[in-house]
Write an enzyme that holds these catalytic residues in place. Structure first.
Site, PDB file in Angstrom:
ATOM      1  N   LYS A 124      -9.026   1.854  -0.193  1.00 40.56           N
ATOM      2  CA  LYS A 124      -7.978   2.788  -0.624  1.00 40.56           C
ATOM      3  C   LYS A 124      -8.441   3.607  -1.829  1.00 40.56           C
ATOM      4  O   LYS A 124      -8.155   4.802  -1.939  1.00 40.56           O
ATOM      5  CB  LYS A 124      -6.694   2.020  -0.956  1.00 40.56           C
ATOM      6  CG  LYS A 124      -5.916   1.661   0.305  1.00 40.56           C
ATOM      7  CD  LYS A 124      -4.797   0.687   0.061  1.00 40.56           C
ATOM      8  CE  LYS A 124      -3.632   1.266  -0.699  1.00 40.56           C
ATOM      9  NZ  LYS A 124      -2.569   0.238  -0.923  1.00 40.56           N
ATOM     10  N   ARG A 175      -7.901  -3.438  -5.720  1.00 38.16           N
ATOM     11  CA  ARG A 175      -8.073  -4.691  -4.965  1.00 38.16           C
ATOM     12  C   ARG A 175      -8.616  -4.373  -3.573  1.00 38.16           C
ATOM     13  O   ARG A 175      -9.572  -4.971  -3.122  1.00 38.16           O
ATOM     14  CB  ARG A 175      -6.697  -5.376  -4.884  1.00 38.16           C
ATOM     15  CG  ARG A 175      -6.682  -6.659  -4.143  1.00 38.16           C
ATOM     16  CD  ARG A 175      -5.332  -7.334  -4.297  1.00 38.16           C
ATOM     17  NE  ARG A 175      -4.238  -6.541  -3.701  1.00 38.16           N
ATOM     18  CZ  ARG A 175      -2.966  -6.908  -3.706  1.00 38.16           C
ATOM     19  NH1 ARG A 175      -2.612  -8.031  -4.304  1.00 38.16           N
ATOM     20  NH2 ARG A 175      -2.037  -6.147  -3.149  1.00 38.16           N
ATOM     21  N   ASN A 179       8.148  14.404  -6.408  1.00 40.71           N
ATOM     22  CA  ASN A 179       9.175  13.710  -7.216  1.00 40.71           C
ATOM     23  C   ASN A 179      10.292  14.648  -7.670  1.00 40.71           C
ATOM     24  O   ASN A 179      11.228  14.196  -8.329  1.00 40.71           O
ATOM     25  CB  ASN A 179       8.541  13.009  -8.428  1.00 40.71           C
ATOM     26  CG  ASN A 179       8.175  13.959  -9.544  1.00 40.71           C
ATOM     27  OD1 ASN A 179       8.032  15.163  -9.324  1.00 40.71           O
ATOM     28  ND2 ASN A 179       8.025  13.442 -10.745  1.00 40.71           N
ATOM     29  N   LYS A 217       8.793   9.174  -2.043  1.00 38.36           N
ATOM     30  CA  LYS A 217       8.000  10.343  -2.464  1.00 38.36           C
ATOM     31  C   LYS A 217       7.234  10.979  -1.295  1.00 38.36           C
ATOM     32  O   LYS A 217       7.026  12.186  -1.277  1.00 38.36           O
ATOM     33  CB  LYS A 217       7.044   9.968  -3.601  1.00 38.36           C
ATOM     34  CG  LYS A 217       7.778   9.689  -4.905  1.00 38.36           C
ATOM     35  CD  LYS A 217       6.824   9.446  -6.056  1.00 38.36           C
ATOM     36  CE  LYS A 217       7.615   9.091  -7.319  1.00 38.36           C
ATOM     37  NZ  LYS A 217       6.758   8.916  -8.487  1.00 38.36           N
ATOM     38  N   ALA A 255       1.134   5.964  -7.299  1.00 41.27           N
ATOM     39  CA  ALA A 255       1.073   6.391  -8.705  1.00 41.27           C
ATOM     40  C   ALA A 255      -0.291   7.025  -8.998  1.00 41.27           C
ATOM     41  O   ALA A 255      -0.376   8.076  -9.654  1.00 41.27           O
ATOM     42  CB  ALA A 255       1.323   5.200  -9.620  1.00 41.27           C
ATOM     43  N   SER A 289      16.719   7.868 -15.406  1.00 45.75           N
ATOM     44  CA  SER A 289      16.721   9.332 -15.272  1.00 45.75           C
ATOM     45  C   SER A 289      18.069   9.974 -15.627  1.00 45.75           C
ATOM     46  O   SER A 289      18.079  11.004 -16.313  1.00 45.75           O
ATOM     47  CB  SER A 289      16.298   9.742 -13.859  1.00 45.75           C
ATOM     48  OG  SER A 289      14.942   9.424 -13.674  1.00 45.75           O
TER      49      SER A 289
HETATM   50  P1  ATR Z   1       2.833   2.714  -6.293  1.00 40.36           P
HETATM   51  O1  ATR Z   1       3.512   3.816  -5.562  1.00 40.36           O
HETATM   52  O2  ATR Z   1       3.642   2.108  -7.406  1.00 40.36           O
HETATM   53  O3  ATR Z   1       1.459   3.058  -6.734  1.00 40.36           O
HETATM   54  P2  ATR Z   1       1.838   1.284  -4.003  1.00 40.36           P
HETATM   55  O4  ATR Z   1       1.534   2.588  -3.358  1.00 40.36           O
HETATM   56  O5  ATR Z   1       2.493   0.231  -3.179  1.00 40.36           O
HETATM   57  O6  ATR Z   1       2.788   1.488  -5.253  1.00 40.36           O
HETATM   58  O7  ATR Z   1       0.502   0.712  -4.651  1.00 40.36           O
HETATM   59  C1  ATR Z   1       0.473  -0.482  -5.335  1.00 40.36           C
HETATM   60  C2  ATR Z   1      -0.902  -0.682  -6.001  1.00 40.36           C
HETATM   61  O8  ATR Z   1      -0.872  -1.884  -6.750  1.00 40.36           O
HETATM   62  C3  ATR Z   1      -2.040  -0.801  -5.031  1.00 40.36           C
HETATM   63  O9  ATR Z   1      -3.212  -0.277  -5.621  1.00 40.36           O
HETATM   64  C4  ATR Z   1      -2.149  -2.334  -4.867  1.00 40.36           C
HETATM   65  O10 ATR Z   1      -3.414  -2.787  -4.470  1.00 40.36           O
HETATM   66  P3  ATR Z   1      -3.787  -2.832  -2.880  1.00 40.36           P
HETATM   67  O11 ATR Z   1      -4.059  -1.395  -2.503  1.00 40.36           O
HETATM   68  O12 ATR Z   1      -4.982  -3.688  -2.794  1.00 40.36           O
HETATM   69  O13 ATR Z   1      -2.576  -3.395  -2.192  1.00 40.36           O
HETATM   70  C5  ATR Z   1      -1.916  -2.740  -6.297  1.00 40.36           C
HETATM   71  N1  ATR Z   1      -1.469  -4.136  -6.465  1.00 40.36           N
HETATM   72  C6  ATR Z   1      -0.250  -4.643  -6.232  1.00 40.36           C
HETATM   73  N2  ATR Z   1      -0.216  -5.956  -6.547  1.00 40.36           N
HETATM   74  C7  ATR Z   1      -1.452  -6.298  -6.978  1.00 40.36           C
HETATM   75  C8  ATR Z   1      -2.062  -7.504  -7.468  1.00 40.36           C
HETATM   76  N3  ATR Z   1      -1.366  -8.636  -7.560  1.00 40.36           N
HETATM   77  N4  ATR Z   1      -3.361  -7.461  -7.838  1.00 40.36           N
HETATM   78  C9  ATR Z   1      -4.070  -6.299  -7.760  1.00 40.36           C
HETATM   79  N5  ATR Z   1      -3.547  -5.130  -7.319  1.00 40.36           N
HETATM   80  C10 ATR Z   1      -2.262  -5.118  -6.934  1.00 40.36           C
END
Ligand code: ATR
Length: 291
Positions: free
Chosen positions: A169, A165, A99, A78, A144, A29
């Site tokens: 959520k 996954r 953000n 955030k 995100a 940034s």
């Molecule tokens: P961000 O702010 O970057 O979106 P986050 O809020 O921690 O970070 O969300 C991470 C996302 O990546 C979630 O959707 C998570 O899935 P879960 O909700 O089941 O935890 C997903 N994620 C992270 N590692 C993963 C993996 N190895 N396989 C599938 N999904 C994954």
């Protein structure tokens, strides 16, 4: 009065900006905003600030009390930023994430979210992609995803599927935004085995070099694949999409530039040239600079 005193008294005041996160070392940034400042002839400083969890409010309060003009907020703050500000823009309110922070004329803290606008601008510029009547799949249901669903639905896709996954959520996000358009949710293993026009990868799995297992049927000859992560090398999702012959495969660097440009516009009232910036940071990129 000596000449040095005279100089310090007349030196123009430089407006201060910063990005707050943890970790923050990797952040591009400052480079982006300083390039935008050069482009537009604006005088400003922009630095990175590493903040420990629990110290967010104090750091932001001190920054503005010392004359700071604006902040960008990144992981993991955030949501803290959302709770901190006095007022939220519509996108920030619905995404529950901020953000960009600035103060209005009365000193109120305003929280905005420019991530979704940044994504939409980049989809239109980098991929020449219009969302209307398109089938969209989002992989992941974290912060995100929360930031991009509403702006995507405003563009009227025929359907938007959020697969995660942890299916609950994805369902919670779909329910939250179902007033804005046709949005559904499912677990990764329930993803419809049909081609989508656009597949957006929004998990953090790629940060650890992991890929999420996806059905290859989601890619057809016209499918665009977009990773919200950015990296100088192809991310695992991008490699998978290329191996399965997606029509276009890009990372989120264009989105990073566009969300920064929107924050810059909020703060300075000037629109930087993101096409030129793209070319500056990625001169060897095969994708054409933005229009
Ligand atoms: P961000 O702010 O970057 O979106 P986050 O809020 O921690 O970070 O969300 C991470 C996302 O990546 C979630 O959707 C998570 O899935 P879960 O909700 O089941 O935890 C997903 N994620 C992270 N590692 C993963 C993996 N190895 N396989 C599938 N999904 C994954």
């Amino acid at each position: 009065m000596s000449s040095s005193e005279n100089k310090s008294n007349t030196e123009p005041h430089i407006d201060q900006y910063a990005v707050i996160g943890n970790p923050i070392e990797h952040s591009k940034s400052p480079d982006i905003h300083l390039l935008f400042a050069d482009q537009t002839g604006e005088q400003l400083n922009y630095k990175k600030m590493l903040v420990e969890e629990g110290a967010f409010s104090q750091t932001v309060t001190t920054f503005f009390a010392n004359g700071g003009k604006g902040l960008n907020i990144t992981v993991p703050f955030k949501n803290d930023a959302c709770a901190f500000v006095d007022e939220l823009t519509e996108y920030a309110k619905n995404a529950s994430a901020v953000n960009t922070i600035y103060q209005d004329d009365n000193g109120k803290f305003i929280g905005a979210n420019t991530d979704g606008i940044g994504l939409l601008r980049d989809l239109k510029k980098s991929l020449r992609l219009q969302i209307i009547n398109k089938k969209i799949l989002i992989i992941g249901a974290g912060g995100a995803t929360q930031g991009i669903v509403e702006p995507l639905l405003h563009e009227q896709p025929s359907e938007l599927v959020i697969a995660n996954r942890t299916a609950s959520k994805a369902k919670a996000i779909a329910e939250h935004f179902n007033n804005f358009g046709n949005v559904k949710a499912c677990a990764l293993h329930e993803i419809p085995k049909q081609p989508f026009d656009l597949v957006l990868h929004a998990t953090s799995a790629g940060l650890q070099g992991n890929n999420v297992e996806l059905p290859t049927e989601i890619i057809g000859p016209n499918t665009c694949c977009y990773d919200l992560l950015y990296s100088d090398q192809d991310t695992p999702f991008m490699q998978w999409a290329k191996n399965n012959h997606a029509r276009n495969v890009v990372d989120g660097f264009g989105m990073l530039l566009e969300q920064a440009a929107e924050a810059f516009y909020i703060w300075r009232g000037q629109r930087p040239d993101t096409g030129m910036a793209h070319h500056y940071f990625r001169p060897d990129s095969k994708s054409k600079p933005h229009l």
